[in-house]
Design an enzyme around this catalytic site. Structure first.
Site, PDB file in Angstrom:
ATOM      1  N   TYR A   1      -0.511   7.972   1.050  1.00 31.60           N
ATOM      2  CA  TYR A   1      -1.151   6.668   0.944  1.00 31.60           C
ATOM      3  C   TYR A   1      -2.621   6.915   0.408  1.00 31.60           C
ATOM      4  O   TYR A   1      -3.339   6.015   0.235  1.00 31.60           O
ATOM      5  CB  TYR A   1      -1.167   5.933   2.184  1.00 31.60           C
ATOM      6  CG  TYR A   1       0.062   5.722   2.775  1.00 31.60           C
ATOM      7  CD1 TYR A   1       0.964   4.841   2.169  1.00 31.60           C
ATOM      8  CD2 TYR A   1       0.610   6.492   3.925  1.00 31.60           C
ATOM      9  CE1 TYR A   1       2.178   4.478   2.830  1.00 31.60           C
ATOM     10  CE2 TYR A   1       1.866   6.199   4.481  1.00 31.60           C
ATOM     11  CZ  TYR A   1       2.540   5.058   3.749  1.00 31.60           C
ATOM     12  OH  TYR A   1       3.794   4.992   4.379  1.00 31.60           O
TER      13      TYR A   1
ATOM     14  N   ARG B   1      -4.213   8.318   7.510  1.00 34.51           N
ATOM     15  CA  ARG B   1      -3.094   8.183   7.715  1.00 34.51           C
ATOM     16  C   ARG B   1      -2.215   8.732   6.585  1.00 34.51           C
ATOM     17  O   ARG B   1      -2.307   8.161   5.359  1.00 34.51           O
ATOM     18  CB  ARG B   1      -2.509   6.923   7.992  1.00 34.51           C
ATOM     19  CG  ARG B   1      -0.905   6.686   8.181  1.00 34.51           C
ATOM     20  CD  ARG B   1      -0.492   5.327   8.378  1.00 34.51           C
ATOM     21  NE  ARG B   1       0.938   5.348   8.182  1.00 34.51           N
ATOM     22  CZ  ARG B   1       1.597   4.326   7.620  1.00 34.51           C
ATOM     23  NH1 ARG B   1       0.981   3.624   6.956  1.00 34.51           N
ATOM     24  NH2 ARG B   1       2.846   4.598   7.818  1.00 34.51           N
TER      25      ARG B   1
ATOM     26  N   HIS C   1       3.231  -2.524  -2.041  1.00 35.66           N
ATOM     27  CA  HIS C   1       3.241  -1.419  -1.442  1.00 35.66           C
ATOM     28  C   HIS C   1       2.265  -0.378  -2.146  1.00 35.66           C
ATOM     29  O   HIS C   1       2.356  -0.043  -3.524  1.00 35.66           O
ATOM     30  CB  HIS C   1       4.679  -0.778  -1.572  1.00 35.66           C
ATOM     31  CG  HIS C   1       5.491  -1.705  -0.634  1.00 35.66           C
ATOM     32  ND1 HIS C   1       5.479  -1.802   0.691  1.00 35.66           N
ATOM     33  CD2 HIS C   1       6.410  -2.718  -1.129  1.00 35.66           C
ATOM     34  CE1 HIS C   1       6.514  -2.632   1.195  1.00 35.66           C
ATOM     35  NE2 HIS C   1       7.073  -3.109  -0.080  1.00 35.66           N
TER      36      HIS C   1
ATOM     37  N   ASN D   1       1.323  -6.954   2.020  1.00 35.86           N
ATOM     38  CA  ASN D   1       1.593  -5.347   2.223  1.00 35.86           C
ATOM     39  C   ASN D   1       2.002  -5.391   3.630  1.00 35.86           C
ATOM     40  O   ASN D   1       1.330  -5.281   4.363  1.00 35.86           O
ATOM     41  CB  ASN D   1       0.413  -4.596   1.952  1.00 35.86           C
ATOM     42  CG  ASN D   1       1.044  -3.221   2.138  1.00 35.86           C
ATOM     43  OD1 ASN D   1       2.001  -2.864   2.873  1.00 35.86           O
ATOM     44  ND2 ASN D   1       0.146  -2.044   1.574  1.00 35.86           N
TER      45      ASN D   1
ATOM     46  N   PRO E   1       1.115  -3.544   9.809  1.00 36.38           N
ATOM     47  CA  PRO E   1       0.969  -2.405  10.652  1.00 36.38           C
ATOM     48  C   PRO E   1       0.494  -1.137   9.861  1.00 36.38           C
ATOM     49  O   PRO E   1       1.142  -0.945   8.908  1.00 36.38           O
ATOM     50  CB  PRO E   1       2.402  -2.167  11.378  1.00 36.38           C
ATOM     51  CG  PRO E   1       3.291  -2.891  10.596  1.00 36.38           C
ATOM     52  CD  PRO E   1       2.563  -4.074   9.596  1.00 36.38           C
ATOM     53  N   ASN E   2      -0.433  -0.315  10.754  1.00 39.80           N
ATOM     54  CA  ASN E   2      -0.871   0.920  10.262  1.00 39.80           C
ATOM     55  C   ASN E   2      -1.658   0.955   9.113  1.00 39.80           C
ATOM     56  O   ASN E   2      -2.332   2.100   8.712  1.00 39.80           O
ATOM     57  CB  ASN E   2       0.126   1.959  10.349  1.00 39.80           C
ATOM     58  CG  ASN E   2       1.114   2.006  11.485  1.00 39.80           C
ATOM     59  OD1 ASN E   2       0.409   2.124  12.547  1.00 39.80           O
ATOM     60  ND2 ASN E   2       2.444   2.189  11.433  1.00 39.80           N
TER      61      ASN E   2
ATOM     62  N   ALA F   1       5.836  -1.278   7.378  1.00 41.48           N
ATOM     63  CA  ALA F   1       7.201  -1.098   7.934  1.00 41.48           C
ATOM     64  C   ALA F   1       8.037  -2.391   8.044  1.00 41.48           C
ATOM     65  O   ALA F   1       9.349  -2.545   8.195  1.00 41.48           O
ATOM     66  CB  ALA F   1       7.298  -0.145   9.204  1.00 41.48           C
TER      67      ALA F   1
ATOM     68  N   ARG G   1      11.159   7.094  -1.922  1.00 41.46           N
ATOM     69  CA  ARG G   1      10.988   7.490  -0.695  1.00 41.46           C
ATOM     70  C   ARG G   1      12.242   7.575  -0.027  1.00 41.46           C
ATOM     71  O   ARG G   1      13.377   7.240  -0.317  1.00 41.46           O
ATOM     72  CB  ARG G   1       9.922   6.718   0.343  1.00 41.46           C
ATOM     73  CG  ARG G   1       8.590   7.083  -0.589  1.00 41.46           C
ATOM     74  CD  ARG G   1       7.284   6.404   0.315  1.00 41.46           C
ATOM     75  NE  ARG G   1       7.176   6.920   1.337  1.00 41.46           N
ATOM     76  CZ  ARG G   1       6.491   6.519   2.527  1.00 41.46           C
ATOM     77  NH1 ARG G   1       5.824   5.425   2.081  1.00 41.46           N
ATOM     78  NH2 ARG G   1       6.443   6.943   3.538  1.00 41.46           N
TER      79      ARG G   1
ATOM     80  N   GLU H   1       4.851  -9.037  -2.884  1.00 39.37           N
ATOM     81  CA  GLU H   1       5.140  -7.946  -2.154  1.00 39.37           C
ATOM     82  C   GLU H   1       4.613  -6.806  -2.632  1.00 39.37           C
ATOM     83  O   GLU H   1       4.651  -6.397  -3.778  1.00 39.37           O
ATOM     84  CB  GLU H   1       6.577  -7.784  -1.936  1.00 39.37           C
ATOM     85  CG  GLU H   1       6.976  -6.429  -1.170  1.00 39.37           C
ATOM     86  CD  GLU H   1       8.379  -6.000  -0.820  1.00 39.37           C
ATOM     87  OE1 GLU H   1       8.705  -5.219  -0.483  1.00 39.37           O
ATOM     88  OE2 GLU H   1       9.086  -6.974  -1.127  1.00 39.37           O
TER      89      GLU H   1
END
Length: 145
Positions: free
Chosen positions: A23, A18, A100, A74, A10-11, A77, A107, A98
């Site tokens: 990012y 964004r 990111h 990726n 998502p996103n 969330a 964070r 995984e």
């Protein structure tokens, strides 16, 4: 020839606009081009998928079985919330990395928990768009051994 699925959650379709302070300004299309160039130079096949919907991501993971040698995920969330994605990865018995863009451990505390890490062969975090190339290199090496 290795075939790798690069799956974005998502996103990530909004990359480039964004939260560029987190990012960066690289778009998802830019990342796909970067990965495609790497794949061509390495003699690999890379397939890209993105969805904002958990069930669609699970369907892509299921479809990867028998089609790809590994998955780079990726999950955005969903990394921190989705037992269903974790179960899907475990079910297909394909190596997964995984990924990111940002360093999730630098964070918010809620980003420190990952369900995906429990079933992944490794984690790449914090290297921006270049993390995708690092993940591809790692997966290629992993599946060739």
């Amino acid at each position: 020839m290795s075939s790798i699925l690069v799956l974005n959650g998502p996103n990530l379709n909004l990359l480039g606009t964004r939260q560029p302070e987190v990012y960066g300004t690289t778009t998802l299309a830019d990342i796909e081009n970067l990965c495609a160039d790497w794949a061509q130079s390495e003699g690999c096949s890379v397939t890209f998928e993105q969805s904002n919907h958990e069930g669609v991501l699970i369907d892509h993971i299921h479809a990867a079985r028998g089609e790809h040698q590994g998955i780079i995920l990726n999950a955005g969330a969903y990394t921190h919330t989705s037992i269903a994605l974790m179960d899907a990865i475990a079910s297909v018995e394909l190596p997964a990395i995984e990924l990111h863009l940002s360093n999730v451990h630098a964070r918010e505390a809620f980003r420190h928990k990952s369900y995906i890490s429990k079933v992944a062969v490794g984690l790449i975090s914090g290297f921006g768009a270049h993390g995708y190339v690092l993940a591809l290199e790692a997966m290629k090496q992993h599946v060739s051994h």
